[in-house]
Write an enzyme that holds these catalytic residues in place. Structure first.
Site, PDB file in Angstrom:
ATOM      1  N   CYS A  36       0.845  -1.182   0.000  1.00 15.46           N
ATOM      2  CA  CYS A  36       0.000   0.000   0.000  1.00 15.46           C
ATOM      3  C   CYS A  36       0.885   1.239   0.000  1.00 15.46           C
ATOM      4  O   CYS A  36       1.871   1.302   0.731  1.00 15.46           O
ATOM      5  CB  CYS A  36      -0.942   0.091   1.194  1.00 15.46           C
ATOM      6  SG  CYS A  36      -2.159  -1.212   1.252  1.00 15.46           S
ATOM      7  N   ARG A  53       4.074  -0.488  -4.741  1.00 13.19           N
ATOM      8  CA  ARG A  53       3.751  -0.972  -3.403  1.00 13.19           C
ATOM      9  C   ARG A  53       2.414  -1.711  -3.359  1.00 13.19           C
ATOM     10  O   ARG A  53       2.072  -2.326  -2.340  1.00 13.19           O
ATOM     11  CB  ARG A  53       3.705   0.194  -2.416  1.00 13.19           C
ATOM     12  CG  ARG A  53       4.986   0.956  -2.303  1.00 13.19           C
ATOM     13  CD  ARG A  53       4.846   2.102  -1.331  1.00 13.19           C
ATOM     14  NE  ARG A  53       4.765   1.623   0.026  1.00 13.19           N
ATOM     15  CZ  ARG A  53       5.809   1.460   0.833  1.00 13.19           C
ATOM     16  NH1 ARG A  53       7.009   1.745   0.392  1.00 13.19           N
ATOM     17  NH2 ARG A  53       5.671   1.022   2.049  1.00 13.19           N
ATOM     18  N   TRP A  78      -2.825  -2.707  -1.720  1.00 13.50           N
ATOM     19  CA  TRP A  78      -2.554  -4.142  -1.840  1.00 13.50           C
ATOM     20  C   TRP A  78      -3.421  -4.788  -0.774  1.00 13.50           C
ATOM     21  O   TRP A  78      -3.186  -4.608   0.428  1.00 13.50           O
ATOM     22  CB  TRP A  78      -1.070  -4.424  -1.592  1.00 13.50           C
ATOM     23  CG  TRP A  78      -0.684  -5.855  -1.840  1.00 13.50           C
ATOM     24  CD1 TRP A  78      -0.234  -6.390  -3.008  1.00 13.50           C
ATOM     25  CD2 TRP A  78      -0.708  -6.931  -0.899  1.00 13.50           C
ATOM     26  NE1 TRP A  78       0.023  -7.732  -2.855  1.00 13.50           N
ATOM     27  CE2 TRP A  78      -0.267  -8.090  -1.564  1.00 13.50           C
ATOM     28  CE3 TRP A  78      -1.066  -7.036   0.439  1.00 13.50           C
ATOM     29  CZ2 TRP A  78      -0.163  -9.340  -0.950  1.00 13.50           C
ATOM     30  CZ3 TRP A  78      -0.978  -8.289   1.067  1.00 13.50           C
ATOM     31  CH2 TRP A  78      -0.527  -9.418   0.370  1.00 13.50           C
ATOM     32  N   ASN A 129      -1.956   2.080   5.596  1.00 14.48           N
ATOM     33  CA  ASN A 129      -1.112   0.950   5.192  1.00 14.48           C
ATOM     34  C   ASN A 129      -0.819   0.163   6.452  1.00 14.48           C
ATOM     35  O   ASN A 129      -0.274   0.712   7.405  1.00 14.48           O
ATOM     36  CB  ASN A 129       0.181   1.497   4.562  1.00 14.48           C
ATOM     37  CG  ASN A 129       1.240   0.421   4.364  1.00 14.48           C
ATOM     38  OD1 ASN A 129       0.924  -0.759   4.280  1.00 14.48           O
ATOM     39  ND2 ASN A 129       2.491   0.837   4.300  1.00 14.48           N
ATOM     40  N   GLY A 130      -1.183  -1.126   6.475  1.00 11.65           N
ATOM     41  CA  GLY A 130      -0.932  -1.930   7.671  1.00 11.65           C
ATOM     42  C   GLY A 130      -2.123  -2.823   7.947  1.00 11.65           C
ATOM     43  O   GLY A 130      -2.995  -3.013   7.092  1.00 11.65           O
ATOM     44  N   GLU A 143      16.719 -18.546  -6.937  1.00 11.25           N
ATOM     45  CA  GLU A 143      16.394 -17.185  -7.368  1.00 11.25           C
ATOM     46  C   GLU A 143      15.873 -17.195  -8.810  1.00 11.25           C
ATOM     47  O   GLU A 143      14.925 -16.474  -9.135  1.00 11.25           O
ATOM     48  CB  GLU A 143      17.631 -16.283  -7.207  1.00 11.25           C
ATOM     49  CG  GLU A 143      17.480 -14.857  -7.697  1.00 11.25           C
ATOM     50  CD  GLU A 143      16.378 -14.035  -7.035  1.00 11.25           C
ATOM     51  OE1 GLU A 143      15.773 -14.487  -6.055  1.00 11.25           O
ATOM     52  OE2 GLU A 143      16.101 -12.936  -7.543  1.00 11.25           O
ATOM     53  N   LYS A 154      12.209 -15.837  -9.902  1.00 12.58           N
ATOM     54  CA  LYS A 154      12.005 -14.802 -10.929  1.00 12.58           C
ATOM     55  C   LYS A 154      10.977 -15.271 -11.941  1.00 12.58           C
ATOM     56  O   LYS A 154      10.095 -14.520 -12.342  1.00 12.58           O
ATOM     57  CB  LYS A 154      13.307 -14.470 -11.679  1.00 12.58           C
ATOM     58  CG  LYS A 154      14.346 -13.681 -10.935  1.00 12.58           C
ATOM     59  CD  LYS A 154      14.043 -12.209 -10.763  1.00 12.58           C
ATOM     60  CE  LYS A 154      13.249 -11.917  -9.550  1.00 12.58           C
ATOM     61  NZ  LYS A 154      13.836 -11.924  -8.251  1.00 12.58           N
ATOM     62  N   GLU A 191       7.398 -15.476 -10.356  1.00 15.93           N
ATOM     63  CA  GLU A 191       6.883 -14.145  -9.994  1.00 15.93           C
ATOM     64  C   GLU A 191       6.294 -13.416 -11.197  1.00 15.93           C
ATOM     65  O   GLU A 191       5.233 -12.813 -11.099  1.00 15.93           O
ATOM     66  CB  GLU A 191       8.037 -13.255  -9.496  1.00 15.93           C
ATOM     67  CG  GLU A 191       8.365 -13.354  -8.043  1.00 15.93           C
ATOM     68  CD  GLU A 191       9.499 -12.412  -7.667  1.00 15.93           C
ATOM     69  OE1 GLU A 191       9.371 -11.734  -6.651  1.00 15.93           O
ATOM     70  OE2 GLU A 191      10.527 -12.339  -8.385  1.00 15.93           O
ATOM     71  N   HIS A 225      15.756 -37.215  -5.711  1.00 13.78           N
ATOM     72  CA  HIS A 225      14.863 -37.545  -4.594  1.00 13.78           C
ATOM     73  C   HIS A 225      13.460 -36.992  -4.812  1.00 13.78           C
ATOM     74  O   HIS A 225      12.751 -36.719  -3.852  1.00 13.78           O
ATOM     75  CB  HIS A 225      15.465 -37.010  -3.292  1.00 13.78           C
ATOM     76  CG  HIS A 225      16.807 -37.599  -3.003  1.00 13.78           C
ATOM     77  ND1 HIS A 225      16.967 -38.889  -2.554  1.00 13.78           N
ATOM     78  CD2 HIS A 225      18.059 -37.103  -3.157  1.00 13.78           C
ATOM     79  CE1 HIS A 225      18.256 -39.152  -2.413  1.00 13.78           C
ATOM     80  NE2 HIS A 225      18.940 -38.076  -2.790  1.00 13.78           N
ATOM     81  N   LYS A 280       6.025  -4.730  -3.886  1.00 20.41           N
ATOM     82  CA  LYS A 280       7.476  -4.574  -3.738  1.00 20.41           C
ATOM     83  C   LYS A 280       7.885  -4.543  -2.275  1.00 20.41           C
ATOM     84  O   LYS A 280       8.943  -5.035  -1.903  1.00 20.41           O
ATOM     85  CB  LYS A 280       7.864  -3.253  -4.416  1.00 20.41           C
ATOM     86  CG  LYS A 280       9.342  -2.964  -4.418  1.00 20.41           C
ATOM     87  CD  LYS A 280       9.981  -3.602  -5.603  1.00 20.41           C
ATOM     88  CE  LYS A 280      11.480  -3.517  -5.560  1.00 20.41           C
ATOM     89  NZ  LYS A 280      12.093  -4.710  -6.135  1.00 20.41           N
TER      90      LYS A 280
HETATM   91  C1  G6P Z   1       8.628  -8.851  -1.724  1.00 22.84           C
HETATM   92  C2  G6P Z   1       9.227  -8.424  -3.050  1.00 22.84           C
HETATM   93  C3  G6P Z   1      10.510  -9.201  -3.313  1.00 22.84           C
HETATM   94  C4  G6P Z   1      11.482  -9.028  -2.144  1.00 22.84           C
HETATM   95  C5  G6P Z   1      10.839  -9.386  -0.815  1.00 22.84           C
HETATM   96  C6  G6P Z   1      11.712  -8.964   0.357  1.00 22.84           C
HETATM   97  O1  G6P Z   1       8.198 -10.159  -1.815  1.00 22.84           O
HETATM   98  O2  G6P Z   1       8.300  -8.628  -4.102  1.00 22.84           O
HETATM   99  O3  G6P Z   1      11.111  -8.733  -4.503  1.00 22.84           O
HETATM  100  O4  G6P Z   1      12.595  -9.833  -2.352  1.00 22.84           O
HETATM  101  O5  G6P Z   1       9.591  -8.705  -0.668  1.00 22.84           O
HETATM  102  O6  G6P Z   1      11.813  -7.577   0.352  1.00 22.84           O
HETATM  103  P1  G6P Z   1      12.994  -6.747   0.955  1.00 22.84           P
HETATM  104  O7  G6P Z   1      12.650  -5.326   0.643  1.00 22.84           O
HETATM  105  O8  G6P Z   1      12.992  -7.019   2.432  1.00 22.84           O
HETATM  106  O9  G6P Z   1      14.261  -7.190   0.315  1.00 22.84           O
END
Ligand code: G6P
Length: 612
Positions: free
Chosen positions: A2, A27, A73, A99-100, A485, A489, A492, A508, A607
C-alpha cells in the site's frame, strides 16, 4: 505494501497526488483512491484497478490544495471500489488512508456497530475512520487529539493520514510498524510511504518513528508528538533522489532497465570499499563493529524473498572464506520459534526496501536478546537502516520493478566484500588469495556487460520455452541459491510454476516430473563438483528433459550435452553467483513479456511487504 501520499500547501493537490500514486504503484496496485478536501459531498474518488483507472474518474476541476491518496494491496476485503481507500467516517467528515493491519478491528467494529455506526466495506481500515469520528464527537476533541485517542485503542500496524472536513487546514499522519515520511517544502508539506513520490518537490525529510503522530498545517508549520505524550525528537534528513532514477529511461520496463543497470550498480556497491590499485577492501559499517563480528560465535542472516536467497549465498561465503558459522533464517519463521540468541551472535538482516515487516520483527527480537544487528539495505533512511546497530547501504538506487534484480546483485557484492575483508583479517584467507579476490571483484562489472551482450540469444531461448507449464532450476554449492532465485524470478513474473533444487536432490523427487516438455535450467559454472553436475545433466537428458545450461566460457563438457547454453565469463567460484544470475533474470523477463504478463507489476505481488 500500500502506498500513501498526501499534500497540504498552496498548489492544487490532485496533480501531486496522482503523480505520487503512479510512483508508489509498485507498493500495491489492486485499487486506488484520493480525497480532495472540499466541503462538497463528492470529494472522495475510489476505483478498483490501477492508478490510471482512478485518474479517469476523478473530477479534475477540484483544485483543493489539501488531499490524500492511496494505492492498495488488499489484506482485508477483496479489491473493489468499496474496499479501496480513502475510507470515510459515518458522517462523511473524516477521510483516511492506511497501510498496515488493524489486528483488533473485529472487537472495535462490534463496539462501533453497537454505538450505531454502519460499515460499508470489508476492510479493517474503515474501523479507524469511524473510531476517530466517535472520539472527536463524544470527547469533543479536535482532529489531532481524536486521532491520538483512537490510535491508543488500536492494536496492529499502521501508517495513516487523516483529513477532516471540519478542520480543512490540517492533515494528520501517524505510524506504527509501517513507514511514513514527512516532506518539508517551502510553505507546503507532504506525507508519503517513502520519499520517491515527493522527491521532485523537496529534499528535506523527517522519517516518523513508531507511535509518532504529525500535525501538518496549512502554511507549512508542523508538530510531531509521541502517542504517549513524551517529547518527540526527529532530525530533518536531506535526501537527494535523482528524478531520472524513477523513470524508465527509454526501456520498456523498469525490470529491464534495472537488469541493464547492474554493471554500474555493482560498481557503485564497491565504490570506496575496494581499492584495486592499493589492494584493499574496507567496508565502513563492518569496520565500526569489526571486533564483534570477527569474534562472533555465529552470524545469523534473516530476510525474505529474494533477499533470503542472497542470505543463502552469504552462508556459503562467510563459512567458506571467513570460517564463521552461519545460519540463514526466513525472518517470518525465526521470530515465531523462540530462537536461541545471545550477545555473541550477530544478526545480519538483508532487505532491499528496509521495511519488510517480518525482517523488522526479526531484527527487534535479536536486539532484545542482546545480539549485534547489522543491516544490508538499499533504501536510505528506511526503518531497518535506522534500527540496526550498524550496516551498509548497497547503493543500488531505487528499484521499482517488483521482481528484485539489481538489489540482489548489489547485496551480494556487499556480502562478498565483507566476507573477504573478514577472511583476510581472520587469516583464513591468504594475502595472495585476498589479492586475487580484489582483482576478480573489480572485473565483475565488465563481465556483467559481456553477459548482457548475449540478450538476443537469451531472448531466443526464452521463445523456445515460453509455453512451458513447469520449469526446474538446478544448481550446486554457490549456485544452488541462484537456482532458487532463477525459479522465483520465473514464477513471480511469468506465472509459470518453477522450482529450484540442489542438483543432487533432483533424484529424490523432481526427476519424476521430467519429460520432453520440461525445461531444466542448470546453473553449471562450478569448478568444484563439475563432474557431478555433468552427471546430473546426463540424467535429465536420459529422460528427454530440455536442458538450458549456464556455463563458463572455459566449459569443456556441458556445451556438448545441453540443448541450449549461455556462456558467462569465468570468475572465482565464490563470486560466480553474481554473474550466473544475470542470464536467469533476462530469461524470466523475456518469457514474461512473450506471455503478455505485466512484468513490473505482477499479479498479487507488492514490492514492499509491510504486513506480516
Ligand atoms: C517482496 C518483493 C521481493 C522481495 C521481498 C523482500 O516479496 O516482491 O522482490 O525480495 O519482498 O523484500 P525486501 O525489501 O525485504 O528485500
Amino acid at each position: 505494501m500500500c502506498g500513501i501520499v498526501a499534500y497540504i500547501g498552496e498548489k492544487p493537490a490532485y496533480p501531486i497526488l496522482i503523480d505520487g500514486l503512479f510512483k508508489l504503484e509498485y507498493r500495491g496496485y489492486d485499487s486506488a483512491g484520493v480525497t480532495l478536501l472540499t466541503n462538497t459531498s463528492k470529494n472522495t474518488f475510489r476505483k478498483k484497478g490501477k492508478v490510471k483507472e482512478l485518474d479517469a474518474i476523478v473530477d479534475k476541476t477540484n483544485l483543493s490544495p489539501v488531499g490524500i491518496g492511496h494505492t492498495r494491496w488488499a489484506t482485508h476485503g477483496e479489491p473493489n471500489d468499496i474496499n479501496a481507500h480513502p475510507h470515510t467516517s459515518q458522517d462523511g467528515s473524516i477521510s483516511l488512508v492506511h497501510n498496515g493491519i488493524i489486528e483488533n478491528y473485529q472487537v472495535l467494529k462490534e463496539a462501533l456497530i453497537d454505538t450505531g455506526y454502519e460499515f460499508m466495506s470489508d476492510t479493517d481500515t474503515e474501523v479507524i475512520a469511524h473510531l476517530i469520528q466517535e472520539m472527536r464527537d463524544s470527547l469533543e476533541l479536535d482532529l489531532h487529539e481524536a486521532v491520538k485517542e483512537a490510535l491508543r485503542k488500536v492494536v496492529g500496524a499502521y501508517a495513516l493520514v487523516v483529513t477532516d472536513k471540519n478542520d480543512p487546514d490540517t492533515i494528520i499522519g501517524a505510524r506504527k510498524s509501517s513507514p511514513l515520511v514527512l516532506g518539508i517544502g517551502d510553505g507546503e508539506l507532504f506525507l508519503a510511504s517513502d520519499p520517491n513520490p515527493i522527491a521532485q518537490y523537496t529534499d528535506q525529510f523527517i522519517f516518523l518513528e513508531d507511535e509518532q503522530i504529525v500535525k501538518a498545517n496549512f502554511g507549512g508549520e508542523y508538530e510531531i508528538s509521541n502517542l504517549d505524550n513524551t517529547e518527540a525528537v526527529n532530525e530533518i534528513q536531506k535526501i537527494d533522489l535523482k528524478i531520472e532514477e524513477l523513470e524508465k529511461d527509454g526501456y520498456p520496463h523498469f525490470m529491464l532497465k534495472e537488469i541493464y543497470q547492474q554493471p554500474n550498480t555493482v560498481a557503485d556497491s564497491m565504490r570506496g570499499r575496494l581499492n584495486k590499485v592499493e589492494g584493499w577492501i574496507s567496508v565502513g559499517g563492518l569496520n565500526q563493529e569489526i571486533e564483534k563480528v570477527h569474534n562472533a560465535d555465529r552470524l545469523i542472516f534473516a530476510a525474505c524473498g529474494t533477499s533470503w536467497h542472497t542470505a543463502l549465498i552469504a552462508e556459503y561465503l562467510f563459512e567458506d572464506i571467513a570460517r564463521i558459522p552461519c545460519e540463514v533464517e526466513y525472518a517470518s519463521e525465526f521470530r515465531y520459534r523462540n530462537p536461541i540468541i545471545n550477545d555473541k551472535d550477530v544478526l545480519i538482516v538483508l532487505s532491499q526496501s528496509g521495511e519488510t515487516a517480518d525482517t523488522l520483527a526479526a531484527l527487534e527480537l535479536a536486539k532484545e536478546k542482546g545480539a549485534l544487528t547489522y543491516g544490508i539495505v538499499n533504501v536510505v533512511g528506511s526503518s531497518i537502516a535506522r534500527m540496526t546497530h550498524t550496516g551498509s547501504y548497497i547503493h543500488a538506487g531505487p528499484e521499482i520493478g517488483v521482481a528484485s534484480t539489481k538489489a540482489f546483485t548489489s547485496q551480494l557484492t556487499v556480502l562478498m566484500l565483507m566476507a573477504i575483508q573478514l577472511g583476510h583479517k581472520k587469516g583464513t584467507l591468504s594475502d595472495e588469495k585476498y589479492q586475487s579476490y580484489i582483482k576478480a571483484l573489480s572485473e565483475l562489472p565488465n563481465k556483467i556487460e559481456k553477459i548482457l551482450d548475449q540478450n538476443d540469444k537469451i531472448k531466443y531461448i526464452a521463445s523456445e520455452i515460453k509455453s512451458a507449464s513447469n520449469a526446474l532450476y538446478l544448481g550446486r554449492g554457490y549456485n544452488f541459491p541462484v537456482a532458487l532465485e532463477g525459479a522465483l524470478k520465473l514464477k513471480e513474473i511469468s506465472y509459470i510454476h518453477a522450482e529450484g533444487y540442489p542438483a543432487a536432490e533432483m533424484k529424490h523427487g523432481p526427476i519424476a516430473l521430467i519429460d520432453m516438455y520440461m525445461p531444466v535450467i542448470v546453473v553449471a559454472t562450478n569448478e568444484s563438483a563439475y563432474d557431478k553436475i555433468v552427471s546430473n545433466i546426463e540424467e535429465v537428458k536420459a529422460r528427454k528433459g530440455i536442458v538450458i545450461a549456464v556455463i563458463n566460457e572455459s566449459d569443456t563438457k556441458i556445451h556438448k550435452l545441453a540443448d541450449y547454453v549461455i556462456e558467462i565469463p569465468d570468475t572465482m567460484e565464490a563470486l560466480s553467483p553474481l554473474l550466473s544470475v544475470i542470464p536467469l533474470q533476462l530469461l524470466s523477463y523475456h518469457i514474461a513479456v512473450m506471455r503478455g504478463c505485466d512484468v513490473d507489476q505482477p499479479r498479487n505481488l507488492a514490492k514492499s511487504v509491510t504486513v506480516e
